[in-house]
Motif scaffolding. Structure first.
Motif, PDB file in Angstrom:
ATOM      1  N   ALA A 124       3.411   1.515   3.198  1.00 52.85           N
ATOM      2  CA  ALA A 124       3.305   0.148   3.041  1.00 52.85           C
ATOM      3  C   ALA A 124       4.016  -0.104   1.505  1.00 52.85           C
ATOM      4  O   ALA A 124       3.626   1.003   0.766  1.00 52.85           O
ATOM      5  N   ARG A 125       4.300  -1.348   1.492  1.00 51.50           N
ATOM      6  CA  ARG A 125       4.775  -1.584   0.001  1.00 51.50           C
ATOM      7  C   ARG A 125       3.841  -2.893  -0.570  1.00 51.50           C
ATOM      8  O   ARG A 125       3.781  -3.845   0.109  1.00 51.50           O
ATOM      9  N   TRP A 126       3.232  -2.780  -1.739  1.00 51.03           N
ATOM     10  CA  TRP A 126       2.176  -3.685  -2.136  1.00 51.03           C
ATOM     11  C   TRP A 126       3.490  -4.453  -2.794  1.00 51.03           C
ATOM     12  O   TRP A 126       4.284  -3.920  -3.134  1.00 51.03           O
ATOM     13  N   ALA A 181      13.565 -15.900  -0.756  1.00 48.90           N
ATOM     14  CA  ALA A 181      13.904 -17.103  -1.810  1.00 48.90           C
ATOM     15  C   ALA A 181      13.125 -16.680  -3.170  1.00 48.90           C
ATOM     16  O   ALA A 181      13.385 -17.414  -4.015  1.00 48.90           O
ATOM     17  N   MET A 182      12.184 -15.859  -3.093  1.00 46.14           N
ATOM     18  CA  MET A 182      11.579 -15.541  -4.391  1.00 46.14           C
ATOM     19  C   MET A 182      12.483 -14.332  -5.251  1.00 46.14           C
ATOM     20  O   MET A 182      11.701 -13.631  -6.075  1.00 46.14           O
ATOM     21  N   ALA A 183      13.532 -14.054  -4.711  1.00 47.52           N
ATOM     22  CA  ALA A 183      14.293 -13.042  -5.222  1.00 47.52           C
ATOM     23  C   ALA A 183      14.298 -13.046  -6.790  1.00 47.52           C
ATOM     24  O   ALA A 183      14.405 -14.149  -7.434  1.00 47.52           O
ATOM     25  N   GLY A 184      13.833 -11.972  -7.669  1.00 52.87           N
ATOM     26  CA  GLY A 184      13.778 -12.238  -8.985  1.00 52.87           C
ATOM     27  C   GLY A 184      12.571 -12.422  -9.580  1.00 52.87           C
ATOM     28  O   GLY A 184      12.001 -12.476 -10.563  1.00 52.87           O
ATOM     29  N   HIS A 185      11.768 -12.893  -8.676  1.00 46.29           N
ATOM     30  CA  HIS A 185      10.259 -13.290  -9.041  1.00 46.29           C
ATOM     31  C   HIS A 185       9.012 -12.361  -8.252  1.00 46.29           C
ATOM     32  O   HIS A 185       8.061 -12.930  -8.089  1.00 46.29           O
ATOM     33  N   MET A 186       9.541 -11.378  -7.550  1.00 49.66           N
ATOM     34  CA  MET A 186       8.731 -10.686  -6.904  1.00 49.66           C
ATOM     35  C   MET A 186       9.220  -9.150  -7.205  1.00 49.66           C
ATOM     36  O   MET A 186      10.238  -8.629  -7.139  1.00 49.66           O
ATOM     37  N   TYR A 187       8.038  -8.411  -7.343  1.00 46.21           N
ATOM     38  CA  TYR A 187       8.290  -6.772  -7.474  1.00 46.21           C
ATOM     39  C   TYR A 187       7.665  -6.165  -6.319  1.00 46.21           C
ATOM     40  O   TYR A 187       6.277  -6.280  -5.876  1.00 46.21           O
ATOM     41  N   MET A 188       8.224  -5.200  -5.803  1.00 41.79           N
ATOM     42  CA  MET A 188       7.612  -4.309  -4.532  1.00 41.79           C
ATOM     43  C   MET A 188       7.522  -2.697  -5.021  1.00 41.79           C
ATOM     44  O   MET A 188       8.349  -2.574  -5.570  1.00 41.79           O
ATOM     45  N   TRP A 210      -2.084  -8.030  -7.502  1.00 39.99           N
ATOM     46  CA  TRP A 210      -1.107  -6.950  -6.413  1.00 39.99           C
ATOM     47  C   TRP A 210      -1.712  -7.482  -5.223  1.00 39.99           C
ATOM     48  O   TRP A 210      -3.010  -7.939  -4.848  1.00 39.99           O
ATOM     49  N   MET A 211      -0.922  -7.304  -4.237  1.00 44.97           N
ATOM     50  CA  MET A 211      -1.223  -7.860  -2.857  1.00 44.97           C
ATOM     51  C   MET A 211      -0.462  -7.249  -2.004  1.00 44.97           C
ATOM     52  O   MET A 211       0.559  -6.666  -2.104  1.00 44.97           O
TER      53      MET A 211
END
Length: 213
Positions: A136-138, A18-25, A188-189
């Motif tokens: 893994a992807r931050w 639901a956060m597409a466009g608001h999250m970078y991986m 970053w998380m």
């Protein structure tokens, strides 16, 4: 930095998608010698330290605080302020920024994982030194438009314009709506679920399913 351009959303649950466009991986890198072993060592250290916090009350007594406890969530973050500050400077897998708990009918909070963070200014090479990007992807939250004071209720609407789930994803659109634009929010998380049997699920991006049996 649109998530849909940089990552496969198919392995995510509704909360993340639901956060597409608001999250970078971070993109997956080619695997280098020692990457898997390094990642497994982090997971082992995380799993060992988590044992003491299976009773959530011990976490609360040791400086962890529940984020948004009154809000119904698929996963509850028990945040540690001291660990958060230290994480910006150095990586210690025994000092997570947050412990991740899930509510169950039989137990108020059941421990299933943890979250590590680092400074929003960290480079992807620096992230790779902590947990290899081939394994893994931050991620971090981006393109956040904060609502003006007279539109705060929009965050809770069925189709919000503002916030992490909002339709506004550019600075231009945010300015036009009288919002305050932030290129990125928080740090970053990365989430880790050491109790997963399948190693590829240990770094899952799906927070809507249980990661502990």
């Amino acid at each position: 930095m649109d998530m849909s351009e940089d990552g496969d959303m198919s392995n995510m649950g509704p909360s993340m998608a639901a956060m597409a466009g608001h999250m970078y991986m971070t993109p997956l890198r080619a695997k280098q010698p020692g990457d898997t072993e390094k990642a497994k060592a982090v997971v082992a250290a995380a799993k060992a330290m988590m044992e003491r916090y299976k009773d959530y009350r011990k976490a609360l007594s040791n400086g962890y605080v529940i984020a948004n406890p009154k809000l119904k969530q698929p996963q509850y973050h028990f945040m540690n302020e001291a660990n958060t500050r230290e994480a910006d400077l150095r990586f210690d897998p025994t000092k997570p920024t947050a412990l991740l708990y899930r509510r169950t009918p039989l137990q108020e909070y059941k421990l299933e994982g943890l979250m590590y963070t680092t400074s929003p200014d960290a480079t992807e090479d620096e992230l790779n030194e902590r947990v290899p990007l081939s394994v893994a992807r931050w991620h971090r939250h981006v393109n956040y438009c904060a609502a003006p004071a007279d539109q705060i209720k929009d965050y809770q609407s069925a189709h919000p314009k503002f916030g992490m789930f909002g339709s506004i994803k550019t600075e231009e659109a945010c300015t036009a709506a009288r919002g305050t634009f932030n290129a990125h929010m928080f740090t970053w998380m990365i989430h880790i679920f050491p109790y997963e049997v399948d190693f590829k699920e240990v770094f899952s991006m799906n927070d809507d399913v249980a990661h502990v049996r």
